[in-house]
Design an enzyme around this catalytic site. Sequence first.
Site, PDB file in Angstrom:
ATOM      1  N   ARG A 165       1.316  -5.351  -5.496  1.00 19.96           N
ATOM      2  CA  ARG A 165       1.491  -6.529  -4.650  1.00 19.96           C
ATOM      3  C   ARG A 165       1.685  -7.688  -5.625  1.00 19.96           C
ATOM      4  O   ARG A 165       0.740  -8.149  -6.243  1.00 19.96           O
ATOM      5  CB  ARG A 165       0.269  -6.751  -3.763  1.00 19.96           C
ATOM      6  CG  ARG A 165       0.100  -5.643  -2.725  1.00 19.96           C
ATOM      7  CD  ARG A 165      -1.012  -5.937  -1.738  1.00 19.96           C
ATOM      8  NE  ARG A 165      -1.028  -4.958  -0.659  1.00 19.96           N
ATOM      9  CZ  ARG A 165      -1.963  -4.022  -0.498  1.00 19.96           C
ATOM     10  NH1 ARG A 165      -2.951  -3.933  -1.343  1.00 19.96           N
ATOM     11  NH2 ARG A 165      -1.910  -3.185   0.517  1.00 19.96           N
TER      12      ARG A 165
ATOM     13  N   ASP B  87       2.313   0.107  11.987  1.00 15.66           N
ATOM     14  CA  ASP B  87       2.335  -1.184  12.697  1.00 15.66           C
ATOM     15  C   ASP B  87       3.619  -1.971  12.450  1.00 15.66           C
ATOM     16  O   ASP B  87       3.607  -3.192  12.407  1.00 15.66           O
ATOM     17  CB  ASP B  87       1.112  -2.026  12.280  1.00 15.66           C
ATOM     18  CG  ASP B  87       1.041  -2.244  10.776  1.00 15.66           C
ATOM     19  OD1 ASP B  87       1.809  -1.596  10.040  1.00 15.66           O
ATOM     20  OD2 ASP B  87       0.216  -3.063  10.338  1.00 15.66           O
TER      21      ASP B  87
ATOM     22  N   ASP C  20       5.358  -4.777   6.165  1.00 14.35           N
ATOM     23  CA  ASP C  20       5.942  -6.075   6.529  1.00 14.35           C
ATOM     24  C   ASP C  20       5.892  -7.110   5.396  1.00 14.35           C
ATOM     25  O   ASP C  20       6.813  -7.914   5.248  1.00 14.35           O
ATOM     26  CB  ASP C  20       5.327  -6.625   7.828  1.00 14.35           C
ATOM     27  CG  ASP C  20       3.804  -6.630   7.803  1.00 14.35           C
ATOM     28  OD1 ASP C  20       3.223  -6.183   6.786  1.00 14.35           O
ATOM     29  OD2 ASP C  20       3.205  -7.082   8.787  1.00 14.35           O
TER      30      ASP C  20
ATOM     31  N   GLY D  63       0.840  -1.211   0.000  1.00 13.23           N
ATOM     32  CA  GLY D  63       0.000   0.000   0.000  1.00 13.23           C
ATOM     33  C   GLY D  63       0.866   1.248   0.000  1.00 13.23           C
ATOM     34  O   GLY D  63       1.834   1.329   0.747  1.00 13.23           O
TER      35      GLY D  63
ATOM     36  N   ARG E 230      -6.431  -2.307   9.346  1.00 14.10           N
ATOM     37  CA  ARG E 230      -6.967  -3.666   9.287  1.00 14.10           C
ATOM     38  C   ARG E 230      -6.579  -4.442  10.527  1.00 14.10           C
ATOM     39  O   ARG E 230      -7.362  -5.166  11.104  1.00 14.10           O
ATOM     40  CB  ARG E 230      -6.404  -4.326   8.034  1.00 14.10           C
ATOM     41  CG  ARG E 230      -7.139  -5.525   7.552  1.00 14.10           C
ATOM     42  CD  ARG E 230      -6.664  -5.959   6.192  1.00 14.10           C
ATOM     43  NE  ARG E 230      -5.308  -5.526   5.865  1.00 14.10           N
ATOM     44  CZ  ARG E 230      -4.859  -5.356   4.637  1.00 14.10           C
ATOM     45  NH1 ARG E 230      -5.636  -5.552   3.618  1.00 14.10           N
ATOM     46  NH2 ARG E 230      -3.606  -4.981   4.414  1.00 14.10           N
TER      47      ARG E 230
ATOM     48  N   ASP F 122      -0.349   2.657   8.535  1.00 15.63           N
ATOM     49  CA  ASP F 122      -0.866   1.948   9.713  1.00 15.63           C
ATOM     50  C   ASP F 122       0.002   2.050  10.973  1.00 15.63           C
ATOM     51  O   ASP F 122      -0.450   1.757  12.073  1.00 15.63           O
ATOM     52  CB  ASP F 122      -1.086   0.471   9.393  1.00 15.63           C
ATOM     53  CG  ASP F 122      -2.234   0.264   8.418  1.00 15.63           C
ATOM     54  OD1 ASP F 122      -2.987   1.221   8.199  1.00 15.63           O
ATOM     55  OD2 ASP F 122      -2.368  -0.840   7.881  1.00 15.63           O
TER      56      ASP F 122
HETATM   57  O1  F6P Z   1      -1.840  -1.497   4.839  1.00 21.26           O
HETATM   58  C1  F6P Z   1      -2.407  -0.244   4.875  1.00 21.26           C
HETATM   59  C2  F6P Z   1      -3.871  -0.252   4.647  1.00 21.26           C
HETATM   60  O2  F6P Z   1      -4.161   1.086   4.628  1.00 21.26           O
HETATM   61  C3  F6P Z   1      -4.784  -0.977   5.640  1.00 21.26           C
HETATM   62  O3  F6P Z   1      -5.096  -0.290   6.805  1.00 21.26           O
HETATM   63  C4  F6P Z   1      -5.989  -1.248   4.789  1.00 21.26           C
HETATM   64  O4  F6P Z   1      -6.771  -2.296   5.278  1.00 21.26           O
HETATM   65  C5  F6P Z   1      -5.366  -1.600   3.493  1.00 21.26           C
HETATM   66  O5  F6P Z   1      -4.203  -0.812   3.395  1.00 21.26           O
HETATM   67  C6  F6P Z   1      -6.209  -1.431   2.291  1.00 21.26           C
HETATM   68  O6  F6P Z   1      -5.463  -1.824   1.188  1.00 21.26           O
HETATM   69  P1  F6P Z   1      -5.966  -1.868  -0.304  1.00 21.26           P
HETATM   70  O7  F6P Z   1      -5.338  -0.712  -0.993  1.00 21.26           O
HETATM   71  O8  F6P Z   1      -5.474  -3.155  -0.829  1.00 21.26           O
HETATM   72  O9  F6P Z   1      -7.447  -1.779  -0.290  1.00 21.26           O
END
Ligand code: F6P
Length: 328
Positions: free
Chosen positions: A76, A134, A107, A15, A176, A132
Amino acid sequence: MSKTIKKIGVLTSGGDSPGMNAAIRSVVRTCAYHNIGCVGIYRGYQGMIEGDFKELGPRSVNNIINKGGTFLKSARSQEFRTPEGRKLAHENLVKEGIDALIVIGGDGSFTGGLIFNTEYDFPVIGIPGTIDNDIYGTSHTLGYDTALNTVVEVIDKIRDTASSHNRLFLVEVMGRDAGHIALNAGIGAGAEEILIPEEDLGLERLLESLKKSKTTGKTSSIVVIAEGDKTGKNVFELKDYVESNFPEYDVRVSVLGHMQRGGAPSCFDRVLASRLGVKAVESILEGKSNLMVGLLNDKIELTPLEQAIKGHTEINKELLRVSDIMSI
Ligand code: F6P
């Protein structure tokens, strides 16, 4: 023995988060400062597999310190999860003369880097980039501060309409698996209640708190909910639940979504990105690998990538208490 580094590859993965561009800029310019080459790898690990590379010099990164997102783009990559994909990626790096890798991401991205290092003994340094916050080994990840400011700004606006209409707003924020955004932005925006994945405060408590809000004379309320909270109900189900218990409440839901990941990085994130980029490049030049650069007690420190991936970031319990007291 560590090999001589002549060229570093940099990529952003997972992300996106505000400050990634500033970190790329810092990596590119630190390479130039030390007279080594720098190659931008587009679309994360997928671009490594496809050889989507571009040489970057100090002027290639003009006017990006203030831009959200990542100009290298992010992805990804499923293919990089396979040994065949990683083999292709390695062949491309060798062909391009890249001697080490700087991975800006979370991570999942670090896990990819670590596996790649184990298989090919390829130097990898991580820069933590996710809103996040985290990641173990840094008090702040890139983009977290900007996201907090974005969320607070938006909730301030929601507050205007909440108070004009005597409404209860349930505001869902990102996170999340982590409640750092919800907890900090919740306190910053003056939320009555904050629901996070790390603590199951229970639905009863939410009702209690809303009851108290009414009896103490509050006419409008804001509840901040992390998307991964543990109540077992999503934010729309929570709305139904509250309304069925308190029909007098006029409840609205606001899901903030991906707006939290965009926008110009805050000054804090720009400075952090610049510091992390310098340390990442210089760590590689010192022969280091498998480490993440992070901010600890206002110093840029190194943490083993493995620890950064597996370590647990604790929620600050003091903040839970502050939030409780503030919502009296
Ligand atoms: O990892 C960061 C994050 O912002 C999470 O808090 C969230 O659930 C996720 O990305 C959403 O990712 P995507 O862009 O795949 O919807």
